[in-house]
Design a protein around this motif. Sequence first.
Motif, PDB file in Angstrom:
ATOM      1  N   ASP A 163     -24.353  -9.540 -14.140  1.00  0.00           N
ATOM      2  CA  ASP A 163     -23.721 -11.336 -14.054  1.00  0.00           C
ATOM      3  C   ASP A 163     -22.116 -11.109 -14.171  1.00  0.00           C
ATOM      4  N   PHE A 164     -21.555 -11.263 -12.890  1.00  0.00           N
ATOM      5  CA  PHE A 164     -20.062 -11.220 -12.885  1.00  0.00           C
ATOM      6  C   PHE A 164     -19.540 -12.482 -12.443  1.00  0.00           C
ATOM      7  N   ALA A 165     -18.813 -13.124 -13.221  1.00  0.00           N
ATOM      8  CA  ALA A 165     -18.344 -14.328 -12.934  1.00  0.00           C
ATOM      9  C   ALA A 165     -17.388 -14.428 -11.766  1.00  0.00           C
ATOM     10  N   PRO A 166     -17.353 -15.598 -10.956  1.00  0.00           N
ATOM     11  CA  PRO A 166     -16.200 -15.513  -9.952  1.00  0.00           C
ATOM     12  C   PRO A 166     -14.873 -15.091 -10.386  1.00  0.00           C
ATOM     13  N   GLN A 167     -14.144 -14.537  -9.783  1.00  0.00           N
ATOM     14  CA  GLN A 167     -12.755 -14.176 -10.142  1.00  0.00           C
ATOM     15  C   GLN A 167     -11.725 -14.825  -9.173  1.00  0.00           C
ATOM     16  N   TYR A 168     -10.860 -15.998  -9.703  1.00  0.00           N
ATOM     17  CA  TYR A 168      -9.539 -16.301  -8.754  1.00  0.00           C
ATOM     18  C   TYR A 168      -8.447 -15.578  -9.416  1.00  0.00           C
ATOM     19  N   PHE A 169      -7.710 -15.043  -8.202  1.00  0.00           N
ATOM     20  CA  PHE A 169      -6.672 -14.127  -8.493  1.00  0.00           C
ATOM     21  C   PHE A 169      -5.264 -15.029  -8.798  1.00  0.00           C
ATOM     22  N   GLU A 170      -4.419 -14.307  -9.449  1.00  0.00           N
ATOM     23  CA  GLU A 170      -3.231 -14.982 -10.047  1.00  0.00           C
ATOM     24  C   GLU A 170      -2.330 -15.291  -8.655  1.00  0.00           C
ATOM     25  N   GLU A 171      -1.890 -16.578  -8.847  1.00  0.00           N
ATOM     26  CA  GLU A 171      -1.276 -17.417  -7.650  1.00  0.00           C
ATOM     27  C   GLU A 171       0.089 -16.689  -7.473  1.00  0.00           C
ATOM     28  N   GLU A 172       0.928 -16.027  -8.263  1.00  0.00           N
ATOM     29  CA  GLU A 172       1.961 -15.286  -8.188  1.00  0.00           C
ATOM     30  C   GLU A 172       1.884 -14.166  -7.466  1.00  0.00           C
ATOM     31  N   CYS A 173       0.856 -13.658  -7.665  1.00  0.00           N
ATOM     32  CA  CYS A 173       0.452 -12.189  -7.024  1.00  0.00           C
ATOM     33  C   CYS A 173      -0.059 -12.643  -5.709  1.00  0.00           C
ATOM     34  N   VAL A 174      -0.821 -13.450  -5.518  1.00  0.00           N
ATOM     35  CA  VAL A 174      -1.320 -13.851  -4.154  1.00  0.00           C
ATOM     36  C   VAL A 174      -0.058 -14.184  -3.233  1.00  0.00           C
ATOM     37  N   SER A 175       0.877 -14.977  -3.752  1.00  0.00           N
ATOM     38  CA  SER A 175       2.087 -15.615  -3.133  1.00  0.00           C
ATOM     39  C   SER A 175       2.720 -14.337  -2.528  1.00  0.00           C
ATOM     40  N   ALA A 176       2.913 -13.538  -3.530  1.00  0.00           N
ATOM     41  CA  ALA A 176       3.706 -11.992  -3.278  1.00  0.00           C
ATOM     42  C   ALA A 176       3.335 -11.263  -2.046  1.00  0.00           C
ATOM     43  N   ILE A 177       1.720 -11.316  -1.955  1.00  0.00           N
ATOM     44  CA  ILE A 177       1.119 -10.553  -0.607  1.00  0.00           C
ATOM     45  C   ILE A 177       1.260 -11.651   0.407  1.00  0.00           C
ATOM     46  N   ARG A 178       1.211 -12.866   0.333  1.00  0.00           N
ATOM     47  CA  ARG A 178       1.357 -13.569   1.675  1.00  0.00           C
ATOM     48  C   ARG A 178       2.959 -13.620   2.128  1.00  0.00           C
ATOM     49  N   GLN A 179       3.835 -13.490   1.109  1.00  0.00           N
ATOM     50  CA  GLN A 179       5.422 -13.577   1.521  1.00  0.00           C
ATOM     51  C   GLN A 179       5.329 -11.998   2.200  1.00  0.00           C
ATOM     52  N   GLY A 180       4.828 -10.938   1.645  1.00  0.00           N
ATOM     53  CA  GLY A 180       4.999  -9.768   2.347  1.00  0.00           C
ATOM     54  C   GLY A 180       4.453  -9.574   3.844  1.00  0.00           C
TER      55      GLY A 180
END
Length: 427
Positions: A335-352
Amino acid sequence: MTQAITPAATAHALPRTDAQRLWNALMELARLGATPKGGVNRQALTDLDRQARDLFIDWCKAEGCTIRIDSIGNIFARRAGSEPHSPAVMTGSHIDTQPTGGKYDGCFGVLAGLEVIRTLNQHDIRTRAPIEVVAWTNEEGCRFSPCMMGSGVFAGQLGLDDMLGHTDADGIRVGQALDDIGYRGQDSVATSEIQAYFEAHIEQGPILEDTERTIGVVIGALGQRWFDLTLTGMEAHAGPTPMNLRKDALLGAAELTQAVNRIALEHAPHGRGTVGSLAVHPGSRNVIPGEVKMSIDLRHLTPEALIEMAHALERAIDEVCQRHGLEHTLTPTADFAPQYFEEECVSAIRQGAEALKLSHMDIVSGAGHDAIFIGRVAPAAMIFVPCENGISHNESEFASQSDLHDGCNVLLRAVVQAAGVDQQKEG
C-alpha cells in the motif's frame, strides 16, 4: 561572499555533460551480468551486484568523493561543497536489475549523477552545497521483497530489522547477503542531510516517445495497492460434471481479471489495474480447477480514487464468488500512497529543459521509484527520458545516447540550481 546563481545564469554558465563518457560508463556497468540477449541480470546483493558496487565506488573515489555506506547497504558518494555543513543536493537511483533486465533502468540515474560530478570537476565548478550521488539497495525487489527496500529503510518507511530478516527463494536473509558481499555498512546518514533530491530515469512507458518529447517533468507518482487473491472452488472431472453444477475457480478468476480491467478504465486517465500472475490448481487438462491464486495491482494518482478502486474490487469479488459458489481470501501485500513531488524541484527541472530548448511535458510516473520514498522526507522530483517503444524490465530495453545526454544535462542544471555556485571560486 558566496552566492547562489539564478536559474537564468545557470543555463548560460554551465557546460554540457560528456555524452560519450556517460554512455561508456553505462556500457561498462552493463557488462556485469550481461545476458546473451543484450540485457543484464544483476540482482540485488549477488556477487555481480558487489562487483557493480565496487566499480561505482572506484569511479566516485577517482572524482574525489567520500563514500558512506549505511546499514541496508545504500552507497552515498559525496562531492564536497564550499559550505560543507549545508544539506546536500542528492541524486541517484539503483544499479540492481531484474532477472531479464536492461542496461538503463536505474543505472542511468546513478551514472547521470556521477557524470554531473565529473563535469563539475572537469570545469572546476565548486558548488556551495555538497552534491551526493546515491545507489539505493534492492530497488527492484525481485530477489528480496519488497521493492525500493534501501530507500524505504532510509526514509523510515520500512523497518531496518524487519528488512534485514527478509529471505530470498533459497532462504538467504538480506542481512546475510549484505555480509556475504561486504556491504552491510555502519555509516549513519540522516534524512535531514538532504536539501533536495533529483532522480533521472528512463520513462519505462510509451508516452514521451508517442508525443515526441525529450524530457518528462515528473510531477508525481501513482499510488499502488497490491493484493493476493485465492479463489477456492471444487476440483471435479471435466466430463461428468454439468456446467451448472461446477465450482470453477478459474472461471471466477477470468471474470475478476475482466473486472480489474473495467475498474481501472472507470477511473481514467490515471487508473491502472493488472492481474500479473495466476497459479491454477491442480493444473490438469481434464480436471475443473479447484483453486486459483492471483495477484492484483491497482494504481491511481489520488488517494480517494485508489480507495474507490479497492472497494470496487471487493464488491466484484463478492459478487463473482456468490454466483459461482466460490470462497475467497483477499490479502493486501502493498500500500503505497500517491506521491506529489515538490513544486520547487519540479520547477527546477522544467526550467532546465526550457533553458536547453528541449521539448518537454509534465508527466506522472506509473512505476515505483526510490524518489517516491525520498519525497516523503525531503523535497524531490524526477526527470524522465524516452525509452524505445516504452519497453523496460526487458533485455531489449533501449534509450538513445542523445536522449540520455539531454536528460543528464537537465539533471546538471537542476542540481546546480539547488546547490548554488561558489561565486568566489568562479571568479
